[in-house]
Motif scaffolding. Structure first.
Motif, short mmCIF file in Angstrom:
data_model
loop_
_atom_site.label_atom_id
_atom_site.label_comp_id
_atom_site.label_asym_id
_atom_site.label_seq_id
_atom_site.Cartn_x
_atom_site.Cartn_y
_atom_site.Cartn_z
N VAL A 113 0.84 -1.20 0.00
CA VAL A 113 0.00 0.00 0.00
C VAL A 113 0.88 1.25 0.00
N LEU A 114 1.91 1.26 0.85
CA LEU A 114 2.82 2.41 0.89
C LEU A 114 3.55 2.59 -0.44
N LEU A 115 3.97 1.49 -1.04
CA LEU A 115 4.64 1.55 -2.33
C LEU A 115 3.68 2.08 -3.40
N GLY A 116 2.43 1.62 -3.35
CA GLY A 116 1.42 2.10 -4.29
C GLY A 116 1.18 3.60 -4.14
N VAL A 117 1.09 4.07 -2.90
CA VAL A 117 0.91 5.51 -2.64
C VAL A 117 2.11 6.28 -3.15
N LEU A 118 3.31 5.78 -2.91
CA LEU A 118 4.52 6.43 -3.38
C LEU A 118 4.53 6.53 -4.91
N VAL A 119 4.14 5.46 -5.57
CA VAL A 119 4.09 5.47 -7.03
C VAL A 119 3.11 6.54 -7.52
N PHE A 120 1.95 6.64 -6.91
CA PHE A 120 0.96 7.65 -7.31
C PHE A 120 1.47 9.07 -7.04
N VAL A 121 2.18 9.26 -5.94
CA VAL A 121 2.76 10.57 -5.64
C VAL A 121 3.80 10.94 -6.69
N VAL A 122 4.66 10.00 -7.03
CA VAL A 122 5.70 10.26 -8.03
C VAL A 122 5.07 10.56 -9.39
N ILE A 123 4.06 9.81 -9.77
CA ILE A 123 3.36 10.07 -11.05
C ILE A 123 2.71 11.45 -11.01
N GLY A 124 2.10 11.79 -9.90
CA GLY A 124 1.48 13.11 -9.76
C GLY A 124 2.50 14.23 -9.86
N VAL A 125 3.65 14.07 -9.23
CA VAL A 125 4.71 15.08 -9.30
C VAL A 125 5.19 15.23 -10.74
N TYR A 126 5.44 14.12 -11.39
CA TYR A 126 5.91 14.17 -12.79
C TYR A 126 4.89 14.88 -13.68
N ASP A 129 5.10 29.88 -11.00
CA ASP A 129 4.37 28.69 -10.57
C ASP A 129 5.23 27.43 -10.76
N TYR A 130 5.88 27.33 -11.92
CA TYR A 130 6.73 26.17 -12.23
C TYR A 130 7.88 26.07 -11.23
N ASN A 131 8.60 27.18 -11.05
CA ASN A 131 9.76 27.18 -10.15
C ASN A 131 9.34 26.89 -8.71
N SER A 132 8.22 27.49 -8.27
CA SER A 132 7.75 27.27 -6.90
C SER A 132 7.40 25.81 -6.67
N TYR A 133 6.68 25.22 -7.62
CA TYR A 133 6.31 23.81 -7.45
C TYR A 133 7.55 22.92 -7.49
N LYS A 134 8.44 23.19 -8.44
CA LYS A 134 9.64 22.38 -8.61
C LYS A 134 10.54 22.42 -7.38
N GLN A 135 10.53 23.54 -6.68
CA GLN A 135 11.39 23.71 -5.52
C GLN A 135 10.73 23.27 -4.21
N SER A 136 9.45 22.88 -4.27
CA SER A 136 8.75 22.48 -3.05
C SER A 136 8.78 20.96 -2.90
N PHE A 137 8.50 20.52 -1.69
CA PHE A 137 8.48 19.09 -1.41
C PHE A 137 7.12 18.53 -1.79
N PRO A 138 7.02 17.41 -2.42
CA PRO A 138 8.00 16.38 -2.72
C PRO A 138 8.64 16.53 -4.11
N ALA A 139 8.19 17.53 -4.87
CA ALA A 139 8.71 17.68 -6.24
C ALA A 139 10.22 17.87 -6.27
N VAL A 140 10.78 18.57 -5.29
CA VAL A 140 12.20 18.83 -5.26
C VAL A 140 13.01 17.53 -5.22
N VAL A 141 12.45 16.49 -4.66
CA VAL A 141 13.14 15.20 -4.56
C VAL A 141 13.26 14.54 -5.94
N PHE A 142 12.24 14.72 -6.78
CA PHE A 142 12.19 14.00 -8.05
C PHE A 142 12.47 14.87 -9.28
N ALA A 143 12.41 16.19 -9.17
CA ALA A 143 12.49 17.08 -10.33
C ALA A 143 13.74 16.85 -11.16
N GLY A 144 14.88 16.76 -10.54
CA GLY A 144 16.13 16.58 -11.28
C GLY A 144 16.16 15.29 -12.07
#
Length: 196
Positions: A8-21, A154-169
């Motif tokens: 379940v946690l892995l599934g939630v993480l996958v959805f969060v990562v997809i949402g960030v992307y 908007d782009y820079n603010s989202y990209k620099q916020s958590f959790p996007a900052v973890v995956f953006a690069g």
């Protein structure tokens, strides 16, 4: 039971990562579209300037230097726009465009001052129409520039916020987008005044 919780946690993480992307892609597309709108308005302005100069040439034959400065600034800005349009993510190209736009603003200001000395030119119907079109276009450029800078923020603010900052690069969004700023932003906020 632990396995189910991990799944379940892995599934939630996958959805969060997809949402960030997906959000990063959406915001990047939004600021690139906003730049395309600036490009449209700047091209419109650059197309009007030679017509304005041609109309003025007959009246201002001995003001050739001012007219040539306007055209040279316009041509430099066209080149800057082409470079920035080819790669809107290139901060140096966007800053070069900003510098070229400053030169256009200064040349058009000098042109306006020179035009004051020619009452026949100020009364010319073509000149009045072109000046009105240029003023209208300047307003459109200002609105497009504002929309672009809002989209970049908007782009820079989202990209620099958590959790996007973890995956953006790792998603290809390592660099921040560059705002389209001008050296004399207070004076540029007002449309150029062309008096007749």
């Amino acid at each position: 039971m632990t396995g189910i919780i991990l799944l379940v946690l892995l599934g939630v993480l996958v959805f969060v990562v997809i949402g960030v992307y997906n959000r990063l892609v959406t915001l990047k597309n939004r600021w690139q579209n906003a730049f395309a709108q600036i490009e449209v308005q700047l091209k419109r302005r650059y197309d009007l300037i030679p017509n304005l100069v041609e109309t003025a040439k007959g009246y201002m034959a001995h003001e050739r230097e001012t007219l040539e400065a306007v055209i040279a600034a316009r041509n430099s800005a066209v080149s800057g726009l082409a470079a920035a349009a080819a790669s809107p993510a290139d901060g140096a190209a966007v800053q070069a465009l900003a510098g070229a736009e400053n030169a256009v603003q200064q040349a058009m200001s000098r042109f306006s001052v020179v035009m004051e000395a020619y009452p026949d030119l100020k009364a010319n119907q073509n000149m009045l129409q072109l000046s009105e079109e240029l003023s209208s276009t300047e307003n459109r450029v200002a609105f497009a520039r504002q929309a672009f800078n809002d989209a970049v923020m908007d782009y820079n603010s989202y990209k620099q916020s958590f959790p996007a900052v973890v995956f953006a690069g790792s998603f290809g969004h390592a660099k921040d987008a560059t705002l389209l700023e001008f050296a004399d932003s207070a004076a540029i906020q007002a449309a150029p005044v062309i008096k007749f």
